[in-house]
Design an enzyme around this catalytic site. Sequence first.
Site, short mmCIF file in Angstrom:
data_model
loop_
_atom_site.label_atom_id
_atom_site.label_comp_id
_atom_site.label_asym_id
_atom_site.label_seq_id
_atom_site.Cartn_x
_atom_site.Cartn_y
_atom_site.Cartn_z
N SER A 13 0.83 -1.21 0.00
CA SER A 13 0.00 0.00 0.00
C SER A 13 0.86 1.26 0.00
O SER A 13 1.67 1.48 0.91
CB SER A 13 -0.90 0.00 1.25
OG SER A 13 -1.39 1.30 1.50
N ASP A 19 -6.45 0.84 -9.01
CA ASP A 19 -7.64 1.69 -9.20
C ASP A 19 -8.26 1.50 -10.59
O ASP A 19 -9.36 2.00 -10.84
CB ASP A 19 -7.28 3.16 -9.00
CG ASP A 19 -6.88 3.44 -7.54
OD1 ASP A 19 -7.34 2.69 -6.65
OD2 ASP A 19 -6.12 4.38 -7.30
N ARG A 58 -15.29 5.34 -9.08
CA ARG A 58 -14.75 4.48 -10.15
C ARG A 58 -15.83 3.50 -10.67
O ARG A 58 -15.76 3.07 -11.82
CB ARG A 58 -13.51 3.74 -9.67
CG ARG A 58 -12.46 4.71 -9.08
CD ARG A 58 -11.06 4.43 -9.49
NE ARG A 58 -10.13 5.25 -8.71
CZ ARG A 58 -9.64 6.42 -9.10
NH1 ARG A 58 -9.99 6.95 -10.25
NH2 ARG A 58 -8.81 7.11 -8.31
C1 S3P Z 1 -3.22 5.80 -3.27
C2 S3P Z 1 -2.84 4.49 -3.18
C3 S3P Z 1 -3.74 3.37 -3.49
C4 S3P Z 1 -4.95 3.80 -4.32
C5 S3P Z 1 -5.55 5.07 -3.83
C6 S3P Z 1 -4.54 6.20 -3.76
C7 S3P Z 1 -2.24 6.83 -2.87
O1 S3P Z 1 -4.18 2.81 -2.28
O2 S3P Z 1 -5.92 2.79 -4.35
O3 S3P Z 1 -6.61 5.46 -4.70
O4 S3P Z 1 -2.41 8.01 -3.24
O5 S3P Z 1 -1.26 6.49 -2.19
P1 S3P Z 1 -3.27 1.72 -1.50
O6 S3P Z 1 -1.87 2.06 -1.78
O7 S3P Z 1 -3.63 1.84 -0.07
O8 S3P Z 1 -3.70 0.41 -2.12
#
Ligand code: S3P
Length: 429
Positions: free
Chosen positions: A164, A312, A385
């Site tokens: 993440s 995403d 989305r």
């Molecule tokens: C994001 C990371 C992703 C993504 C989110 C934005 C970011 O989430 O799904 O829309 O800006 O760091 P995760 O990294 O928690 O999966």
Amino acid sequence: MRTIDRMGKIAGTITLPGDKSISHRAAFLGALSREGVRVDNFSSGADCASTLKCLSQFGCRVVREDGMVSISGGEEFLDPRGVLDAGNSGTTARLMTGLLAGIPGFFAVISGDESLRLRPMARVVRPLQAMGARIDGCEGGERLPLAIRGARLSGGEHSPSVASAQVKTALLLAGLSASGSTTVNERRLTRDHTEIMLDFLEVPHHREDLSITVYPCNQVPGGNWTIPGDFSAASFWIVAGALCSERGLKIEDTGMNPTRTGALRVLERMGLNPEVRNLRTWGGENVADLFVRTSLLRGTVIEAEEIPSLVDELPILALAATQAQGITEVRGARELRFKECDRIHAVAEGLSALGADIREQDDGWIIKGPCRLHGAKVRSYDDHRIVMTLSIASLVSEGEITIDDTSSVAISDPGFFENIEKVKGRHAA
Ligand code: S3P
């Protein structure tokens, strides 16, 4: 409620909102800078507006004029009078928790809307607590609201069990005010906008393979740059072009960071032949104009390793798979169940209602194509989305699609429906 007729052929030029992930990071790093950052093309979405509102609540200077935003931190952060409301934005809640946990003496409560209050927070709270953070919250810190009493943190080495970028960035932001170095070892490389911005702003850090280390930093230097268009917003138009644009669709100034463009690689594997024109860099990030036109797609397999680079984009890739020849299998994407809604379920429900052959799995879908889609009434689960995926489905469906509520597009791309009006029914580029 919104009803969208069959769009028919599309052509023309799409302009994108500024990248949401990069805008959040510019805002949080600006908050740690007395000199401040000044960025053009800041995201017009409601998620990034939530971040800016929270920052001004604890004393940061935020000036917004059209797409241009300046953000700087004062001498110190002030305890906000009310709750810091992250709205629908997981990135706001998690990155802000990391930023504030390391400000000794500071006190704040962070909450969000109904969807955000259901989303997992322990993934940032536990490692921050291991650094010495004082955070309590609902279900022992599993969920919002979280109460933070800033403390002197100790840094350390972290190996998060989920891939993440939000967790990584929350720990790095906390690490900038910790007393020692802070290292995050990733299992799989997630979006690296924070690392690129640290580089661009010349904040000392060290990157090696899947590890990133930051050091205590009293002041983040200031900087000016332009934020690229949001690749996630572009992905809807890339698929739209692949399905329905014989004359071609041009998508301008698209962010092309390779940790974000997994969906483009998957679509190329499925048979798309996009043209990448005018490749350049803005603030250290790759940017290009994309040109896509109708292609015959074939099914593919998307495995766990690829998921962070297209997490995403999976809903719109699922739509593309319904129009591809053969079977598409998505595996290792269980994280989708913890987004703005349970996206594995919402996509399976919505596309099945339109006539797709899609089977929900615990960690993805099995989709058999090509499939004729028809009109239906569908649910968006208030997830931007999902709205955009079901709206783009109207390009290839035979009847009207009625979506229960489409207002959530404002979260990431308020201009989405204007772009539809601009390109629909056009046969010439
Ligand atoms: C994001 C990371 C992703 C993504 C989110 C934005 C970011 O989430 O799904 O829309 O800006 O760091 P995760 O990294 O928690 O999966």
